[in-house]
Design an enzyme around this catalytic site. Structure first.
Site, PDB file in Angstrom:
ATOM      1  CB  CYS A 356      -0.889   0.049   1.240  1.00  0.00           C
ATOM      2  SG  CYS A 356      -1.855  -1.413   1.553  1.00  0.00           S
TER       3      CYS A 356
HETATM    4  O1  KQY Z   1      -3.451  -0.011  -0.768  1.00  0.00           O
HETATM    5  C1  KQY Z   1      -3.871  -0.198   0.340  1.00  0.00           C
HETATM    6  N1  KQY Z   1      -4.427  -1.363   0.645  1.00  0.00           N
HETATM    7  C2  KQY Z   1      -3.908   1.016   1.199  1.00  0.00           C
HETATM    8  C3  KQY Z   1      -4.302   1.010   2.590  1.00  0.00           C
HETATM    9  C4  KQY Z   1      -4.724   2.394   2.970  1.00  0.00           C
HETATM   10  C5  KQY Z   1      -5.057   2.529   4.386  1.00  0.00           C
HETATM   11  C6  KQY Z   1      -5.475   3.908   4.749  1.00  0.00           C
HETATM   12  N2  KQY Z   1      -5.418   4.163   6.125  1.00  0.00           N
END
Ligand code: KQY
Length: 372
Positions: A356
């Site tokens: 992420c």
């Molecule tokens: O790409 C992802 N799974 C991002 C997670 C974002 C979390 C925001 N607090």
């Protein structure tokens, strides 16, 4: 220089390559908001440095930091990592950065999705998000890559591709009323075909239990090679993740990719279940602009949230009971890459993990085979 283009990647014969194809580098952002990251974001910053340093063993890394944090980020990160001033609202480069697409001549362009902080005012995680929505465009300016502004809400963590015409997504996220409420499933498919250059979309159901992004695919499953998918797996029938992983498994077993292949599935154990502690929750500043982070929250831990670098895998270490098994499965899945683990609980506390917070830039200048 970066021009904004008026057609779509598919119309221009561009497509999103797989993450396991060669990269020119990787982009990240520097965490700082105290209403998401505990103790003024210092523990998270230390782990972001470890992740950036691990990826930099394999490919060039660039990190965007706000004006207020630029000097500190520059000091904390190794000199070989490029640090640029870049405003943002939080630090999830996978979601706010561009999704790069390539063509058969090896040219590169970028897709700039509309970003609404994972749901806007209907369950989104913070307000405002205008700086985040501008990140992709700024990265494309710096990279000198032309841009497609997609006319719909999406995030990089909501899509995985095999680079050969297949995309993997979840219904929970892509069909959520807080993303594109006026689009039907077949309209969303059409948008994905146009902007990712894919011809087959494999729909899984729910994402990882209690994932605050409304079920991003990158927490649940990903392509590790054409025809091979890693899936976050749970054997405990009493755990809410059990039914989610089993449903995904059944759908993957029934699916065919764009080339008509059935999929091999690699099960990665679910860590935990993991929960935030009182001390961790206390360190996060309360704010009316961001979702609270109470103690005893079930964390959406998953080993599928790793980054594939040139010659390396940078994976989260989350639970001593399962880390070794997950690492061994990844070593077997990627025999030609070195698997490097980083303890990433501090990133997990902010709602995501290594995949992420990263965004790969595919290598340009080499001819590529067009997908199915
Ligand atoms: O790409 C992802 N799974 C991002 C997670 C974002 C979390 C925001 N607090």
């Amino acid at each position: 220089m970066s021009h904004t283009l008026t057609r779509t990647p598919a119309a221009d014969r561009f497509w999103m390559p797989a993450e396991f194809e060669p990269h020119a580098g990787c982009w990240m952002l520097w965490p700082e908001r105290p209403d998401n990251w505990r103790d003024g974001a210092l523990p998270a910053q230390r782990v972001f440095v470890e992740v950036a340093t691990a990826i930099a063993r394999f490919e060039p890394v660039s990190v965007g930091a706000s004006g207020a944090q630029f000097a500190f980020a520059r000091q904390q990160l190794p000199p070989g990592i490029r640090v640029v001033e870049l405003s943002h609202d939080d630090c999830w480069m996978r979601d706010v950065g561009p999704t790069f697409v390539v063509n058969a001549r090896g040219e590169r362009r970028g897709v700039d999705w509309v970003f609404n902080a994972w749901g806007g005012l209907d369950g989104g995680l913070y307000f405002p998000w205008a700086n985040d929505d501008a990140v992709a465009r700024k990265v494309l300016e710096i990279e000198g890559v032309d841009r497609y502004r997609a006319p719909f809400v999406n995030e990089g963590g909501a899509i995985h591709v095999d680079g050969q015409g297949t995309a993997l997504v979840t219904e929970q996220c892509l069909l959520n009323r807080n993303r594109n409420p006026n689009c039907s499933q077949s309209e969303i498919e059409t948008w994905l075909q146009r902007y990712l250059g894919v011809s087959r979309i494999i729909w899984l159901g729910e994402g990882v239990f209690n994932d605050e992004t409304d079920g991003h695919i990158d927490e649940l499953a990903c392509f590790v090679a054409p025809g091979v998918v890693a899936l976050s797996w749970c054997d405990n029938r009493r755990d809410p993740q059990f039914a989610i992983s089993h449903d995904a498994y059944v759908r993957l077993c029934r699916a065919r990719d764009a080339r008509g292949r059935s999929l091999k599935i690699i099960k990665l154990p679910q860590p935990g279940p993991l929960f935030s502690t009182a001390a961790e929750a206390r360190g996060v500043q309360a704010s009316e602009n961001a979702r609270p982070r109470p103690e005893r929250t079930r964390l959406a831990g998953s080993y599928t949230n790793f980054y594939i670098a040139n010659g390396g895998i940078v994976m989260p270490l989350l639970d001593p009971r399962t880390d070794r098994l997950a690492a061994n499965r990844l070593k077997r899945a990627f025999p030609d890459r070195k698997v490097v683990g980083v303890s990433t609980r501090e990133i997990l506390l902010g709602g995501g993990n290594i995949h992420c917070i990263t965004q790969q830039v595919p290598l340009a200048g080499r001819p590529r085979k067009r997908p199915a």
